[in-house]
Each structure stands twice: as C-alpha cells, then as structure tokens.
Design an enzyme around this catalytic site. Structure first.
Site, PDB file in Angstrom:
ATOM      1  N   SER A 178       0.793  -1.226   0.000  1.00  0.00           N
ATOM      2  CA  SER A 178       0.000   0.000   0.000  1.00  0.00           C
ATOM      3  C   SER A 178       0.826   1.278   0.000  1.00  0.00           C
ATOM      4  O   SER A 178       0.349   2.310  -0.454  1.00  0.00           O
ATOM      5  CB  SER A 178      -0.962  -0.004   1.180  1.00  0.00           C
ATOM      6  OG  SER A 178      -0.274  -0.197   2.392  1.00  0.00           O
ATOM      7  N   HIS A 206      -5.387  -3.429  -2.260  1.00  0.00           N
ATOM      8  CA  HIS A 206      -5.058  -2.479  -3.330  1.00  0.00           C
ATOM      9  C   HIS A 206      -4.953  -3.136  -4.706  1.00  0.00           C
ATOM     10  O   HIS A 206      -4.661  -2.450  -5.688  1.00  0.00           O
ATOM     11  CB  HIS A 206      -3.752  -1.741  -3.005  1.00  0.00           C
ATOM     12  CG  HIS A 206      -3.920  -0.757  -1.894  1.00  0.00           C
ATOM     13  ND1 HIS A 206      -4.351   0.530  -2.099  1.00  0.00           N
ATOM     14  CD2 HIS A 206      -3.734  -0.881  -0.563  1.00  0.00           C
ATOM     15  CE1 HIS A 206      -4.416   1.162  -0.941  1.00  0.00           C
ATOM     16  NE2 HIS A 206      -4.048   0.327   0.010  1.00  0.00           N
ATOM     17  N   LYS A 237     -12.030   0.630  -1.074  1.00  0.00           N
ATOM     18  CA  LYS A 237     -11.086   1.322  -1.967  1.00  0.00           C
ATOM     19  C   LYS A 237     -11.674   1.341  -3.378  1.00  0.00           C
ATOM     20  O   LYS A 237     -12.518   2.185  -3.668  1.00  0.00           O
ATOM     21  CB  LYS A 237      -9.714   0.667  -1.884  1.00  0.00           C
ATOM     22  CG  LYS A 237      -9.151   0.744  -0.454  1.00  0.00           C
ATOM     23  CD  LYS A 237      -7.751   0.263  -0.349  1.00  0.00           C
ATOM     24  CE  LYS A 237      -7.327   0.011   1.091  1.00  0.00           C
ATOM     25  NZ  LYS A 237      -7.365   1.168   1.975  1.00  0.00           N
TER      26      LYS A 237
HETATM   27  N1  PMP Z   1      -5.255  -4.123   4.084  1.00  0.00           N
HETATM   28  C1  PMP Z   1      -4.578  -3.219   3.371  1.00  0.00           C
HETATM   29  C2  PMP Z   1      -3.405  -3.668   2.564  1.00  0.00           C
HETATM   30  C3  PMP Z   1      -4.994  -1.873   3.366  1.00  0.00           C
HETATM   31  O1  PMP Z   1      -4.319  -0.959   2.668  1.00  0.00           O
HETATM   32  C4  PMP Z   1      -6.122  -1.499   4.128  1.00  0.00           C
HETATM   33  C5  PMP Z   1      -6.648  -0.074   4.134  1.00  0.00           C
HETATM   34  N2  PMP Z   1      -5.777   0.884   4.535  1.00  0.00           N
HETATM   35  C6  PMP Z   1      -6.775  -2.479   4.858  1.00  0.00           C
HETATM   36  C7  PMP Z   1      -6.334  -3.778   4.812  1.00  0.00           C
HETATM   37  C8  PMP Z   1      -7.964  -2.130   5.702  1.00  0.00           C
HETATM   38  O2  PMP Z   1      -9.098  -1.997   4.930  1.00  0.00           O
HETATM   39  P1  PMP Z   1     -10.360  -1.207   5.465  1.00  0.00           P
HETATM   40  O3  PMP Z   1     -10.113   0.232   5.201  1.00  0.00           O
HETATM   41  O4  PMP Z   1     -11.501  -1.775   4.701  1.00  0.00           O
HETATM   42  O5  PMP Z   1     -10.475  -1.497   6.933  1.00  0.00           O
END
Ligand code: PMP
Length: 389
Positions: A178, A206, A237
């Site tokens: 990310s 992502h 996302k």
């Molecule tokens: N896993 C990854 C790799 C992420 O980038 C994110 C979001 N920042 C999440 C999990 C968490 O997802 P959510 O925003 O739906 O809680």
C-alpha cells in the site's frame, strides 16, 4: 492526562503533529477541504465509485427496503439476505468457491488470522505487510517470523530453518503493497508454499478492482486461481463503499461463521452498503471502462512525474509515492501542496519506516488530464521551492 500531553508536545516539536483536514462534500477528483477547493490525490477511491449515481441509487433503494441498520451481529439476527447475496457475488467475481463479508478490511485481518491458526503453527509475514495484518498476527497464538520485503530467498531461509517445527505454516503477504505500490511475487510464494506444504494468505486491498481481468485482483493477474488459500480484500477502496471480505473454501466460510470474532461480536455491515457494493461488482463485471481509465491516468501521471525528476520508487500500480525521506520535510511538502491547491497526504513513521517519508499520490479513474496537469505543475513549483526537486 499529562503523559498524553507530553507525547503530543513531542509530536509538535518533531514537526509531525497533524490536524485532520475536513472534507465538506463527496470524495471526488476535486474536493472542498477545510473550505478550499483542491485537487484530491489522496483517496483510495480508485474507480470513482464512492459517489457514483448507480451505487447511490442502489443504496437508497436498500434503505427503503431494509432500513439503515442490520440490528445485530451476523451470527445472531444481523445476517440479511442482502449480506448472503453479497458473499455470493464476491465469490463469483473472484472465481473462488466461497466468500464472507466483514465490516471492514481491518476486521477481516483482525478476525481471520487468529481463527485459522493455533499455538502449534507459524505465521511468516512480509516485512512491509499492512498494519491490519500485523495486528491480526498479534491476535493469533501462533509463532511469528518476518521475511525481508519480497525477498524470496529470505522466505525460503525461514522455511528451511523452521518449517518442520510447526504443524501448519501460514505465509501472509499483501497483493499490492500500500505504501510503495509494488506487487507481491505471488507465483514464487505459491511455489514455495507448495514445496514446503504451507498455507497462503493474500491481502489484496489495493489489487482488487485494479489488477487482473476486470479488476479481479492480484491472484487473477498471475492466473493463480485455486492456488491461494485465503484471499482478503476491502470494499472501501476500488469498490468505493466500506467493508471487507475473505474468499476461499466453503469450509473456511463455515469455520469463520463460528470463530471469526468480528462477525460474532460486531454488528453486520449496513444493508445499504451491501446493496451499493453489489451494484459496484455488477458494473465491474460488465465493463472495463473504469479500470482502463484508472490505468491510463496512472501511466500518464507517473511518466510526467518521472520526467520531472521526482523519485517515485518502484511502484507497479496506480499507487504513486514521491519519496522525500525526512519526516518534517515530507509533512511540510504535503502542507504546502494543500495550500497551493493539491491534497496529497504525507506518509511518515509509523506508517512507513523512519527516514522513508513520502507523499503518496493516488490518481483515480475520475481525474481529467487537465486536473492531473494542474496538479503536476503545482507539485513541480512547490517541490522546487522546498528543494525537494
Ligand atoms: N489491508 C490493506 C493492505 C490496506 O491498505 C487497508 C486499508 N488501509 C486495509 C487492509 C484495511 O481496509 P479497510 O479500510 O476496509 O479497513
């Protein structure tokens, strides 16, 4: 609370104290942030679904049918037909046997990892895995090991050293990282997992909606269907709403309905969110217009930044970091960009390792070339002023 005040004072002294900006409208390519109209290069709204009329219509109709709340956790009486329908839509879209929706991607990692491991197991995790994976691993009773980021030799070293000491070994990786935008070496991870008889777990927050046929994700990108045991994703996302899911076998789904603690102890997703998400998957399934626009914008933006001499790391996806290094300079660059009309959030420790501060640019399918050109122009001028370029 003097100990907290001391902590906050230290953040201020280090130049890394942040005041949350306030967005006064929907999450679009341009937003009104703290009363000022700015180009938004910070959201994960990759495909522009967060404010899409078709998703909004689906959500409004679902509010009329279901109300605004599920009323209970899924395992009591919060399991509505629309949640069940969404599980099936996701499993079909991802070409997996089964899927199970949670309230967020964070909750998936917090709930699933502990439910599928015991104190006789080992979890091996990539060093740059997302914080929700790290927290999920902490909630597990299994032993832990970390391999150097995307370093397959290091992963194999751990497997050789430790595999035989444990009942099961679970290898966990982000599909797309990310903060850097690089893609995991999934074919090699799957190969090693087979060789050493391990389970595999990919968080594709992502990658889904971005990579593979119609955005089916990293597993599809590498044509590894049926070879990854647990595929995790977010619905917040590319899908533009909120929630998370895990895909895998029907037994996995059944087990998590009994031991997936966020499902047992936290109220089910808002039904209107589920309806909007189903509409998003329908749109992805029937058109690649959105993913194509996203990639076209991302390529255009990255090429221009590189030509100007920005260090954009080694991203292979629309996530475009501009590496600055110093934490205070990173935050100053981000603030200055906002002042000049572009919002790109600064990302610093503890989200990324100390000394690797960056601003992280997120283009979407919504941006016009004109908006991207304007943003790049402001970024160039601001960077020169702050001697970032
Ligand atoms: N896993 C990854 C790799 C992420 O980038 C994110 C979001 N920042 C999440 C999990 C968490 O997802 P959510 O925003 O739906 O809680």
């Amino acid at each position: 609370m003097s100990f907290l005040k001391a902590n906050i004072d230290q953040l201020k002294k280090d130049g890394v104290y942040r005041k949350l900006p306030i967005n006064e409208g929907p999450c679009d390519a341009e937003i009104t942030l703290n009363g000022k109209r700015v180009i938004n290069l910070s959201s994960n709204n990759y495909l522009g679904f967060a404010n899409h009329p078709r998703l909004k219509k689906a959500a409004k109709e679902a509010i009329d049918k279901y109300g605004v709340g599920a009323g209970a956790v899924r395992t009591i009486v919060g399991n509505m037909d629309i949640h069940e329908q969404l599980d099936v839509v996701i499993a079909d879209f991802k070409h997996e046997e089964a899927a199970l929706v949670f309230q967020s991607g964070y909750n998936v990692n917090a709930g699933v990892i502990q439910a599928i491991t015991t104190d006789k197991d080992l979890i091996i995790s990539d060093a740059l895995n997302h914080a929700s994976i790290i927290d999920g691993v902490r909630l597990s009773k299994a032993s832990r090991a970390v391999f150097k980021h995307s370093d397959m030799k290091d992963l194999e070293r751990i497997l050789i050293e430790k595999r035989d000491q444990y009942e099961q070994v679970l290898i966990i990786t982000d599909g797309v990282f990310s903060m850097d935008g690089d893609i995991a070496n999934l074919p090699e991870i799957v190969r090693l997992a087979k060789q050493y008889k391990c389970l595999t777990y990919v968080d594709d927050a992502h990658g889904s909606g971005v990579l593979g046929d119609r955005g089916r994700g990293t597993v599809d990108h590498f044509k590894l269907h049926g070879q990854v045991d647990f595929i995790v994703g977010t619905l917040s996302k590319a899908i533009g709403v909120v929630g998370g899911y895990v895909c895998g076998s029907a037994e996995m789904r059944d087990w998590l309905l009994h031991r997936g603690r966020p499902l047992l102890f936290s109220t089910a997703m808002m039904p209107a969110a589920a309806a909007a998400i189903i509409e998003a998957f329908n749109m992805l399934e029937t058109s690649d217009e959105y993913t194509e626009k996203l990639w076209s914008n991302a390529k255009y933006f990255k090429e221009k930044l590189e030509r100007l001499g920005f260090d954009i790391g080694h991203s292979q996806t629309p996530i475009t970091p501009i590496i600055i290094g110093n934490e205070a300079l990173t935050m100053a660059f981000s603030e200055s960009l906002l002042y000049n009309g572009v919002y790109v959030s600064g990302i610093i420790f503890p989200t990324v390792p100390m000394g690797t501060g960056r601003i992280r640019c997120m283009v979407s399918a919504l941006h016009t070339k004109k908006q991207l050109d304007k943003a790049i122009d402001i970024m160039e001028k601001t960077a020169k002023k702050l001697r970032v370029l």
